[in-house]
Design a protein around this motif. Structure first.
Motif, PDB file in Angstrom:
ATOM      1  N   LEU A  65       0.855  -1.181   0.000  1.00  0.00           N
ATOM      2  CA  LEU A  65       0.000   0.000   0.000  1.00  0.00           C
ATOM      3  C   LEU A  65       0.889   1.229   0.000  1.00  0.00           C
ATOM      4  N   THR A  66       0.668   2.141  -0.943  1.00  0.00           N
ATOM      5  CA  THR A  66       1.437   3.378  -0.997  1.00  0.00           C
ATOM      6  C   THR A  66       0.483   4.562  -0.980  1.00  0.00           C
ATOM      7  N   SER A  67       1.029   5.737  -0.606  1.00  0.00           N
ATOM      8  CA  SER A  67       0.175   6.911  -0.495  1.00  0.00           C
ATOM      9  C   SER A  67       1.011   8.174  -0.625  1.00  0.00           C
ATOM     10  N   LEU A  68       0.529   9.109  -1.432  1.00  0.00           N
ATOM     11  CA  LEU A  68       1.127  10.435  -1.547  1.00  0.00           C
ATOM     12  C   LEU A  68       0.024  11.458  -1.327  1.00  0.00           C
ATOM     13  N   TYR A  69       0.254  12.394  -0.412  1.00  0.00           N
ATOM     14  CA  TYR A  69      -0.729  13.438  -0.138  1.00  0.00           C
ATOM     15  C   TYR A  69      -0.063  14.796  -0.298  1.00  0.00           C
TER      16      TYR A  69
END
Length: 646
Positions: A416-420
């Motif tokens: 799971l990856t995430s960029l905010y």
């Protein structure tokens, strides 16, 4: 706790922690140079895509690679320019090295050449000692666990070495001639052109390089006994070619071939008369890419990596004679495989990536007895990159991969990856998932009684990986400034290790955690400063350990470019704290200063003279230990190179 020493030391030391690390790199934003061949490349966007979904990405440009010096192999270029990547070449250029990314071990980082793995699954290690830097366009670095898209050994990250491609419609190229203070010489040439034909554009490129040196003495005199050949020499010749044919506006076929002939000394501190590794390596790839429509694209890649080595070893005896221990003993391997990957843009802006990765391996070893020298591995993977309209600044992805290998258990991992995007300057990124490392043929099938015995029941090494980062890009005191902080944590189970002479899965758990900081500051239009540092903390249980990973290392660089860009110069320092060998011996604790400069002799930038000074203060430092003897890093070396571009 991780930041305590820097923070509590006061502002001056805190700035030193940030800017005392040394990296020879330009102050450039993440950029992938587009191909001039009309049909776009589907495959080459993989790394840039992952940067948009929360993975930390570094790009080493062609301009930076050229700063690495005339005799530079690819290991030298990576040592100088990848933030947070520890590299310690064993005995100088074109030799094995010790590597660590985000606290990983030597083979926890997967090395790719144009997307093809160079980590051989039969013998484990990283074989980079025959790759010339002149053949490389850029180096793409994906940090953190990346087994989802890349499979086994992508535990700490992936480094994709991208070879040069034709980019001009006129005949163009360059030649380089260089010499260093150890009698080393280098010469290389490249030519390219893009044609138009009935099918579309055809780009052709060919290159050749030759590097030779008598080398330096990698051991102290007091550590050498009854040795004739005291220096570690090398001679490496490489030929390569690439052809890219566009088929209309939406399809392309790419063919690549590289042939390397390397004659490499192996240094020895005791009784060594002459030890050599003479090898031929051939790498070939064929890739077909197509955009079926605006929403669906795919590529299919086939590759073969063939490695043939002849190993010879002659020792001196105590009575003044010689003893031939090995004479042209063969060891080598052949890897081949097929990968297919598709990308679909779904309704609502969602993106689905899906693929299959199939590889086969065989080898032969006259030196080490391995009962089974064949293997194959097959994987299926998928990744969803959803678009959430209610959170337009959030860019997540989620995926799963299953891989099975003959002779060992299968492995299933998720990621799971995430960029905010917090605002125009700040971004928060993170990734969490599992990674794995399949046992290699040596660990499964080696049969050397009293030395090494394989274990056919070995399980894959598993790790849970978490990375959390904060990035800033904007201004500091009205100057361009960028910085990032990455915290990482990795828990490893079923660690593959040796218990006496038997390969086993360790019963305990080992944890690696730490942080990486890097920053770049443009002092003005001519001066720039950049730095990085990495802190690694290891916790082990039930006796399992990780070796040859520095607890702390840091690098910094200051660079200058003239206003007309006709000349430039830079200086850099790298500091390595303590490193613990597999024999529990501590080494490291050194600082090395390098310097470089270049001057164009004409306004058209066709003629250039470059200078690199490595180990400016001739520091005596240890890069690794073998048989309880220190392997010394390269002493003071001055290299000059002339370049002509046409």
């Amino acid at each position: 706790m991780i930041f305590q020493r820097c923070v509590t030391a006061g502002p001056s030391l805190l700035l030193g922690c940030l800017f005392s690390p040394l990296l020879l790199a330009d102050n450039r934003a993440l950029e992938l140079k587009p191909q001039t061949v009309s049909a776009p490349s589907v495959e080459s966007t993989t790394v840039a895509d992952m940067a948009q979904y929360g993975s930390k990405v570094e790009i080493v440009t062609r301009e930076q690679i050229e700063r690495a010096g005339p005799s530079a192999d690819i290991t030298r270029a990576m040592q100088m320019f990848i933030p947070g990547f520890y590299v310690a070449p064993k005995n100088g250029p074109f030799d094995y090295g010790t590597y660590s990314l985000l606290g990983g071990r030597n083979d926890d980082t997967l090395i790719l050449l144009d997307g093809v793995r160079l980590n051989n699954r039969l013998y484990g290690g990283l074989y980079l000692d025959t790759l010339p830097a002149n053949a490389v366009e850029r180096i793409e670095v994906l940090k953190g666990g990346q087994s989802l898209l890349f499979g086994t050994q992508a535990v700490a990250g992936v480094i994709n070495i991208v070879t040069r491609s034709p980019q001009t419609r006129d005949v163009s190229g360059e030649t380089n001639l260089g010499v260093d203070t150890f009698g080393g010489t280098t010469g290389d040439a490249r030519a390219e052109r893009i044609f138009s034909n009935g099918l579309g554009d055809l780009g052709l490129l060919a290159y050749v390089s030759h590097n030779v040196s008598e080398g330096y003495q990698p051991f102290r005199n007091r550590d050498m006994s009854n040795v004739t050949d005291k220096k570690r020499s090398y001679e490496v010749t490489t030929l390569g070619a690439k052809a890219i044919q566009s088929l209309g506006d939406d399809s392309r076929l790419e063919l690549f071939y590289q042939y390397t002939d390397a004659n490499l000394d192996f240094a020895g501190a005791t009784n060594n008369r002459k030890t050599t590794n003479d090898r031929v390596q051939q790498i070939a790839t064929a890739t077909f890419e197509q955009r079926l429509n605006e929403r669906l694209s795919y590529f299919v890649k086939g590759h073969i990596n063939d490695w043939d080595t002849r190993y010879s070893r002659v020792n001196n005896t105590a009575d003044g004679g010689t003893l031939v221990r090995n004479h042209d003993d063969y060891w080598g391997f052949t890897d081949w495989g097929v990968q297919a990957e598709g990308k679909a843009e779904l309704e609502g802006g969602h993106v689905l990536v899906f693929g299959s990765d199939n590889q086969w391996f065989k080898g032969q070893d006259d030196v080490m007895v391995i009962d089974n020298n064949k293997a194959e591995a097959h994987a299926l993977y998928t990744q969803l990159r959803p678009q959430i309209d209610a959170l337009p600044d959030w860019h997540p992805s989620i995926g799963v991969r299953h891989e099975a290998m003959s002779g060992g258990d299968s492995a299933t991992v998720g990621m799971l990856t995430s960029l905010y995007d917090l605002n125009a300057n700040w971004a928060l990124r993170g990734q969490y998932g599992t990674a794995y490392k399949l046992p290699n043929a040596e660990q499964l099938f080696v049969n050397e009684p009293g030395d090494e015995i394989g274990n056919r029941n070995l399980k894959p090494e598993k790790s849970r990986n978490a990375e959390l980062g904060l990035d800033y890009k904007g201004l500091l005191a009205d100057r361009d400034f960028s910085a990032s902080v990455t915290l990482f944590k990795r828990k490893i189970t079923h660690l593959i290790t040796v218990d006496d002479a038997q390969w086993v899965n360790g019963q305990g758990q080992i944890q690696m955690r730490g942080f990486e900081v890097d920053a770049k500051l443009a002092l003005n239009e001519q001066w720039n400063l950049q730095a990085d540092m990495t802190r690694n903390l290891t916790e082990s249980r039930a006796g399992v350990t990780i070796n040859d990973v520095p607890s702390f290392f840091a690098r910094s660089r200051v660079g200058f470019e003239s206003q007309n860009r006709l000349w430039g110069a830079g200086a850099a320092i790298r500091y390595i704290h303590d490193v613990i060998s597999s024999k529990k011996v501590e080494y490291g604790h050194y600082s090395v200063v390098d310097a470089d400069a270049y001057r164009y002799l004409d306004n058209a930038h066709q003629h250039r003279v470059s200078l690199l000074v490595e180990n400016l203060f001739d520091r005596d430092y240890v890069t690794s230990r073998s048989s309880n003897v220190d392997n010394l890093g390269r002493p003071f070396t001055s290299e000059v190179r002339y370049t002509y571009r046409f």
